[in-house]
Design an enzyme around this catalytic site. Structure first.
Site, PDB file in Angstrom:
ATOM      1  CG  HIS A  34      -1.987  -1.055   1.153  1.00  0.00           C
ATOM      2  ND1 HIS A  34      -3.324  -0.767   0.959  1.00  0.00           N
ATOM      3  CD2 HIS A  34      -1.914  -2.400   1.223  1.00  0.00           C
ATOM      4  CE1 HIS A  34      -4.015  -1.889   0.926  1.00  0.00           C
ATOM      5  NE2 HIS A  34      -3.179  -2.905   1.089  1.00  0.00           N
TER       6      HIS A  34
ATOM      7  CG  ASP B 206       0.133   9.216   1.151  1.00  0.00           C
ATOM      8  OD1 ASP B 206       0.039   7.984   1.298  1.00  0.00           O
ATOM      9  OD2 ASP B 206      -0.564  10.030   1.773  1.00  0.00           O
TER      10      ASP B 206
END
Ligand code: ADP
Ligand code: F6P
Length: 465
Positions: A160, A367
């Site tokens: 992720h 991110d």
């Protein structure tokens, strides 16, 4: 529970953890849970994970429509495996070494031990030939461990967070073991094509593995590396924003915030999220006279996260001081320029906040994807509102045509971009929002999961998806 699930998700955390204030269970923090929970509910599988409390021994249970199979972690393992190797070593290394990674052998040993426990738990619940989907950086050794225990399984892995380039990954003392762990999977998924390319390059350089495009040949198997940009549950958000109580709440929030332009930040309290840069830029706009108190207000919601890790404690203090300083300098009696809330909210409140915000500010320094940006877009059926988005968020690859892109390290650039977003005309807002909504609606979390699982179910050697 033994050997009965055709579909198993393995993640460090269960999708729920204990609500210490109100008792019972509540949704666990973070984007992984937001994305996998809807998939899990529709597929009726088993979720193997940790309850979030040290030393807790629990039997399998059902919560929120999901079958949950808890894996224990001792207090020492929480310190060495979760807070240590996962969040003081891998997390900073994989996020551009924004903070210095800690390399500690006792932490590594605990990481191996806990990964083994997760692999054994998954092996125990998976039916013959089942699909097992291992999640994220905390469990990178599980695919190979699980394959040794259960060669009959089809094993997928999804990361992720970003996967670093060779130049950074090379620092890792246990770099070989991590790559070999991941290569136990049939399919290794990443958020972006660049991350998949980093992985393949590393397998070639470090393990001398052969590859054809993004297929790595390893121990007489073919391991696929592919990008699957994760997304949000558009259906759930649509349903939430249609509720009258959510709309009333949005109006109430706007009124409580004083009626000026509302800027909103929603993050886990994490040093990767660029919260201090955001606050600095916003504060300077008042110091420069570009914004006046009452004209604009920033609501910064920060979910408590990894509170025992030192870097997170330092960050929290820094942010609290910064908010105090900016409000001390620029607020007027009864109307702060920044509302800072160190808490997590339920989905209704979050949806109301998205509806109340004129400018969504998402400025991470790095991110993997950032689901908050996509959630905001999914909620704005009215085509109002603007998104200020960091170039270093994975979401920028998909939303670049509609977002106000920014380099969060460039404070002057950030100030200019915030002002442009605050001053955007409604027609411009609608134009940009339409482009972003098309992308998010067409590529929601169901499609993400379906694409990953279809690719995983393909026999090895089939043409690349
Ligand atoms: P990360 O996985 O690093 O936390 P993401 O932006 O991808 O970052 O995902 C965060 C998820 O957590 C989103 O689904 C968001 O709605 C949720 N979230 C973030 N902050 C809060 C909060 N204060 N209260 C409740 N949920 C939150
Ligand atoms: O990928 C983001 C992520 O690290 C998930 O793996 C994790 O579940 C979430 O953020 C929240 O972090 P934590 O589980 O450490 O609270």
């Amino acid at each position: 529970m033994s050997r009965e699930s055709e579909f198993v998700v393995v993640a460090n955390r269960l999708p729920v953890d204990r609500d210490r204030d109100r008792g019972g269970w509540r949704r666990s923090p973070g984007g992984l849970v937001s994305a996998i929970a809807p998939v899990m509910r529709s597929r009726q599988g088993t979720w193997v994970g940790w309850s979030g409390a040290p030393d807790e021994m629990l039997d399998p249970f059902v919560e929120d429509g999901m079958h949950l199979c808890p894996v224990r972690q001792s207090a020492e393992e929480v310190e060495l495996y979760y807070e240590g190797f996962s969040n003081a070593t891998l997390w900073p290394l994989y996020h551009d070494v924004i903070a210095p990674p800690v390399y500690d052998r006792a932490m590594w040993d605990a990481y191996v031990r806990v990964n083994e426990r997760f692999a054994t738990a998954a092996a125990d619940v998976a039916a013959e030939g089942a699909i097992v989907w291992v999640q994220d950086y905390q469990l990178q050794l599980v695919p190979a461990m699980l394959r040794r225990l259960r060669p009959d399984l089809r094993i997928g892995f999804f990361l992720h967070i970003p996967f670093p380039p060779l130049e950074l990954f090379w620092q890792m003392p246990w770099r070989r073991q991590i790559l070999e762990g991941l290569l136990g999977a049939d399919l290794v998924g990443f958020q972006l094509p660049g991350a998949a390319a980093n992985f393949v390059r590393l397998c070639k350089r470090l393990l001398d593995a052969k590859s054809v495009k993004q297929d790595v040949h390893w121990e007489d198997r073919v391991v696929r590396a592919r990008a699957f940009p994760i997304s949000v549950d558009v259906g759930e958000l649509r349903e939430l924003i249609a509720r009258p109580e959510v709309r009333w709440r949005a109006d109430e929030i706007r009124a409580d915030l004083g009626g000026g332009t509302v800027l909103l930040g929603v993050d886990r309290l994490d040093y990767t999220k660029g919260i201090t840069q955001r606050l600095q830029a916003f504060g300077e706009l008042f110091a420069d006279g570009e914004l006046k108190p009452g004209e604009a207000v920033l609501a910064q919601i920060a979910t408590p996260s990894r509170e025992r890790v030192e870097q997170y404690q330092i960050l929290r203090e820094q942010i609290e001081q910064q908010v105090g300083r900016i409000n001390g300098q620029h607020a007027e009696l009864g109307s702060p320029v920044i509302h800072y809330l160190h808490t997590s909210y339920d989905r209704e409140e979050l949806a109301a906040l998205y509806l109340a915000a004129d400018v969504m500010v998402v400025t991470p320094l790095r991110d993997g994807m950032n689901l908050v940006a996509k959630e905001y877009v999914a909620c704005r059926e009215d085509l109002r509102g603007t998104l200020v988005l960091s170039e270093f968020a994975g979401a920028a690859e998909e939303l670049r045509r509609g977002a106000y892109l920014v380099n969060p390290y460039d404070i002057d650039g950030l100030k200019e971009t915030l002002l442009a977003a605050v001053r955007a005309e409604p027609a411009e807002q609608a134009r940009r929002m339409r482009v972003m909504r098309k992308r998010v609606i067409e590529h929601d979390v169901d499609r993400w999961a379906a694409d990953f699982l279809a690719s995983l179910e393909q026999p090895a050697g089939a043409p690349a998806v």
